[in-house]
Scaffold this active site. Structure first.
Site, PDB file in Angstrom:
ATOM      1  N   LYS A  17      82.548   5.468  49.145  1.00 32.07           N
ATOM      2  CA  LYS A  17      83.493   6.543  48.827  1.00 32.07           C
ATOM      3  C   LYS A  17      83.234   7.776  49.699  1.00 32.07           C
ATOM      4  O   LYS A  17      84.153   8.348  50.256  1.00 32.07           O
ATOM      5  CB  LYS A  17      83.367   6.966  47.355  1.00 32.07           C
ATOM      6  CG  LYS A  17      83.646   5.873  46.352  1.00 32.07           C
ATOM      7  CD  LYS A  17      83.660   6.425  44.934  1.00 32.07           C
ATOM      8  CE  LYS A  17      82.322   6.975  44.458  1.00 32.07           C
ATOM      9  NZ  LYS A  17      81.272   5.953  44.292  1.00 32.07           N
ATOM     10  N   ARG A  92      84.179  10.054  36.152  1.00 30.57           N
ATOM     11  CA  ARG A  92      83.398   8.828  36.036  1.00 30.57           C
ATOM     12  C   ARG A  92      83.443   8.257  34.627  1.00 30.57           C
ATOM     13  O   ARG A  92      82.855   7.208  34.375  1.00 30.57           O
ATOM     14  CB  ARG A  92      81.957   9.132  36.385  1.00 30.57           C
ATOM     15  CG  ARG A  92      81.566   8.697  37.807  1.00 30.57           C
ATOM     16  CD  ARG A  92      80.120   8.884  37.885  1.00 30.57           C
ATOM     17  NE  ARG A  92      79.315   8.278  38.847  1.00 30.57           N
ATOM     18  CZ  ARG A  92      79.014   8.766  40.037  1.00 30.57           C
ATOM     19  NH1 ARG A  92      79.622   9.815  40.505  1.00 30.57           N
ATOM     20  NH2 ARG A  92      78.105   8.181  40.771  1.00 30.57           N
ATOM     21  N   ARG A 127      70.653   2.485  52.711  1.00 35.09           N
ATOM     22  CA  ARG A 127      71.215   3.829  52.810  1.00 35.09           C
ATOM     23  C   ARG A 127      70.133   4.875  53.093  1.00 35.09           C
ATOM     24  O   ARG A 127      69.059   4.852  52.498  1.00 35.09           O
ATOM     25  CB  ARG A 127      71.953   4.181  51.516  1.00 35.09           C
ATOM     26  CG  ARG A 127      72.555   5.575  51.568  1.00 35.09           C
ATOM     27  CD  ARG A 127      73.764   5.710  50.735  1.00 35.09           C
ATOM     28  NE  ARG A 127      73.481   5.747  49.310  1.00 35.09           N
ATOM     29  CZ  ARG A 127      74.427   5.976  48.404  1.00 35.09           C
ATOM     30  NH1 ARG A 127      75.665   6.160  48.770  1.00 35.09           N
ATOM     31  NH2 ARG A 127      74.109   5.991  47.131  1.00 35.09           N
ATOM     32  N   ARG A 160      67.364   8.106  48.994  1.00 36.16           N
ATOM     33  CA  ARG A 160      67.599   8.799  47.718  1.00 36.16           C
ATOM     34  C   ARG A 160      66.785   8.142  46.616  1.00 36.16           C
ATOM     35  O   ARG A 160      66.705   6.926  46.549  1.00 36.16           O
ATOM     36  CB  ARG A 160      69.094   8.719  47.370  1.00 36.16           C
ATOM     37  CG  ARG A 160      69.855   9.944  47.771  1.00 36.16           C
ATOM     38  CD  ARG A 160      71.336   9.714  47.679  1.00 36.16           C
ATOM     39  NE  ARG A 160      71.782   9.313  46.347  1.00 36.16           N
ATOM     40  CZ  ARG A 160      73.057   9.203  46.015  1.00 36.16           C
ATOM     41  NH1 ARG A 160      73.987   9.479  46.898  1.00 36.16           N
ATOM     42  NH2 ARG A 160      73.401   8.827  44.802  1.00 36.16           N
ATOM     43  N   ARG A 171      72.670   1.745  37.834  1.00 35.54           N
ATOM     44  CA  ARG A 171      73.877   2.506  38.198  1.00 35.54           C
ATOM     45  C   ARG A 171      75.108   1.600  38.229  1.00 35.54           C
ATOM     46  O   ARG A 171      76.204   2.012  37.853  1.00 35.54           O
ATOM     47  CB  ARG A 171      73.689   3.195  39.555  1.00 35.54           C
ATOM     48  CG  ARG A 171      72.665   4.315  39.480  1.00 35.54           C
ATOM     49  CD  ARG A 171      72.295   4.822  40.855  1.00 35.54           C
ATOM     50  NE  ARG A 171      73.345   5.601  41.459  1.00 35.54           N
ATOM     51  CZ  ARG A 171      73.427   5.865  42.760  1.00 35.54           C
ATOM     52  NH1 ARG A 171      72.531   5.371  43.580  1.00 35.54           N
ATOM     53  NH2 ARG A 171      74.410   6.596  43.225  1.00 35.54           N
TER      54      ARG A 171
HETATM   55  P1  AMP Z   1      76.760   9.980  43.294  1.00 32.02           P
HETATM   56  O1  AMP Z   1      76.201  10.591  44.535  1.00 32.02           O
HETATM   57  O2  AMP Z   1      78.229  10.239  43.144  1.00 32.02           O
HETATM   58  O3  AMP Z   1      76.413   8.518  43.162  1.00 32.02           O
HETATM   59  O4  AMP Z   1      76.064  10.736  42.053  1.00 32.02           O
HETATM   60  C1  AMP Z   1      74.660  10.732  41.876  1.00 32.02           C
HETATM   61  C2  AMP Z   1      74.305  10.967  40.419  1.00 32.02           C
HETATM   62  O5  AMP Z   1      74.837  12.228  39.980  1.00 32.02           O
HETATM   63  C3  AMP Z   1      74.871   9.951  39.457  1.00 32.02           C
HETATM   64  O6  AMP Z   1      74.076   8.788  39.352  1.00 32.02           O
HETATM   65  C4  AMP Z   1      74.908  10.753  38.154  1.00 32.02           C
HETATM   66  O7  AMP Z   1      73.625  10.862  37.582  1.00 32.02           O
HETATM   67  C5  AMP Z   1      75.322  12.130  38.641  1.00 32.02           C
HETATM   68  N1  AMP Z   1      76.793  12.278  38.663  1.00 32.02           N
HETATM   69  C6  AMP Z   1      77.602  12.459  39.749  1.00 32.02           C
HETATM   70  N2  AMP Z   1      78.892  12.562  39.391  1.00 32.02           N
HETATM   71  C7  AMP Z   1      78.920  12.436  38.052  1.00 32.02           C
HETATM   72  C8  AMP Z   1      79.954  12.447  37.073  1.00 32.02           C
HETATM   73  N3  AMP Z   1      81.256  12.609  37.410  1.00 32.02           N
HETATM   74  N4  AMP Z   1      79.608  12.289  35.767  1.00 32.02           N
HETATM   75  C9  AMP Z   1      78.318  12.153  35.395  1.00 32.02           C
HETATM   76  N5  AMP Z   1      77.290  12.108  36.250  1.00 32.02           N
HETATM   77  C10 AMP Z   1      77.576  12.260  37.575  1.00 32.02           C
END
Ligand code: AMP
Length: 218
Positions: A17, A92, A127, A160, A171
């Site tokens: 994404k 999400r 990654r 990460r 996840r």
């Molecule tokens: P991402 O980089 O989008 O995969 O986000 C990394 C982490 O941030 C996720 O695993 C969640 O812990 C938190 N996070 C990001 N976006 C959201 C969201 N919309 N709702 C809840 N947690 C989020």
């Protein structure tokens, strides 16, 4: 520059994404809003929100809805969002999508980037991200020039914490349980398009642009 193109990128973590959002953001002149990047920044800066979010994020869980909804509300009120934006990683959960509706945000199109779980696991193990500017690379698919430093700012790349294999599995579980129902939510509204993730980033980009252009022409 396109008028009021308000996009949501759905998809499992690691589906690409963020990579697609970068290209689309540049092409259409609209900002990418990544709640994940904002949360990582808050964790790095040890803000109150960052400290509260860290435990959830480290184990691959979602941060509570009200926290993320507040972040998004503030961000969307900023000037650069006036002509459109890309939401990468938000909403999400169904309550987050409902909150977006309540804010009066009219989404133009939701693109769901479809990639099989087995492929996701393979991708996430390679990654690498820049801790300074958040640029994202992959050891096999999108390596930085020297494989060690960020091409954009020169910082040393890192893995990460939440890309550790056991966290990736968790996840993915969270994605299927809590985020995937959003496909039905937006499908019912008639604004969902699926984009099949391809081996080559550029091929996925071509499909993404085609889906956006098709929707703009409708
Ligand atoms: P991402 O980089 O989008 O995969 O986000 C990394 C982490 O941030 C996720 O695993 C969640 O812990 C938190 N996070 C990001 N976006 C959201 C969201 N919309 N709702 C809840 N947690 C989020």
């Amino acid at each position: 520059m396109s008028k009021n193109l308000k996009l949501i990128f759905l998809g499992a973590p690691g589906a690409g994404k963020g990579t697609q959002a970068d290209v689309i953001s540049e092409k259409y002149g609209i900002p990418t809003i990544s709640t994940g990047a904002m949360i990582r920044e808050a964790i790095k800066n040890q803000t109150e929100m960052g400290l509260a979010a860290k435990a959830y994020s480290d184990r691959g869980d979602l941060v509570p809805d009200e926290v993320v909804i507040n972040i998004i509300k503030e961000r969307l009120a900023q000037d650069d969002c006036k002509n459109g934006f890309i939401l990468d990683g938000f909403p999400r959960t169904v309550p987050q999508a409902e909150a977006l509706d309540k804010m009066g945000v009219e989404i133009s199109l939701v693109l769901s980037l479809e990639v099989e779980d087995s492929k996701i696991v393979e991708r996430m193990s390679g990654r690498r991200v820049c801790p300074k500017c958040s640029a994202s690379y992959h050891t096999a698919y999108l390596p930085s020039a020297d494989g060690v430093h960020c091409d954009k700012c020169g910082e040393e790349l890192i893995i990460r914490r939440d890309d550790a294999p056991e966290v990736v599995v968790s996840r993915l579980f969270v994605y299927h349980e809590q985020t995937e129902p959003l496909k039905e939510f937006y499908g019912k509204k008639g604004i969902l398009k699926l984009v099949m993730g391809q081996e080559e980033v550029a091929d996925t980009t071509a499909l993404t642009i085609a889906a956006i252009e098709e929707s703009l022409a409708e």
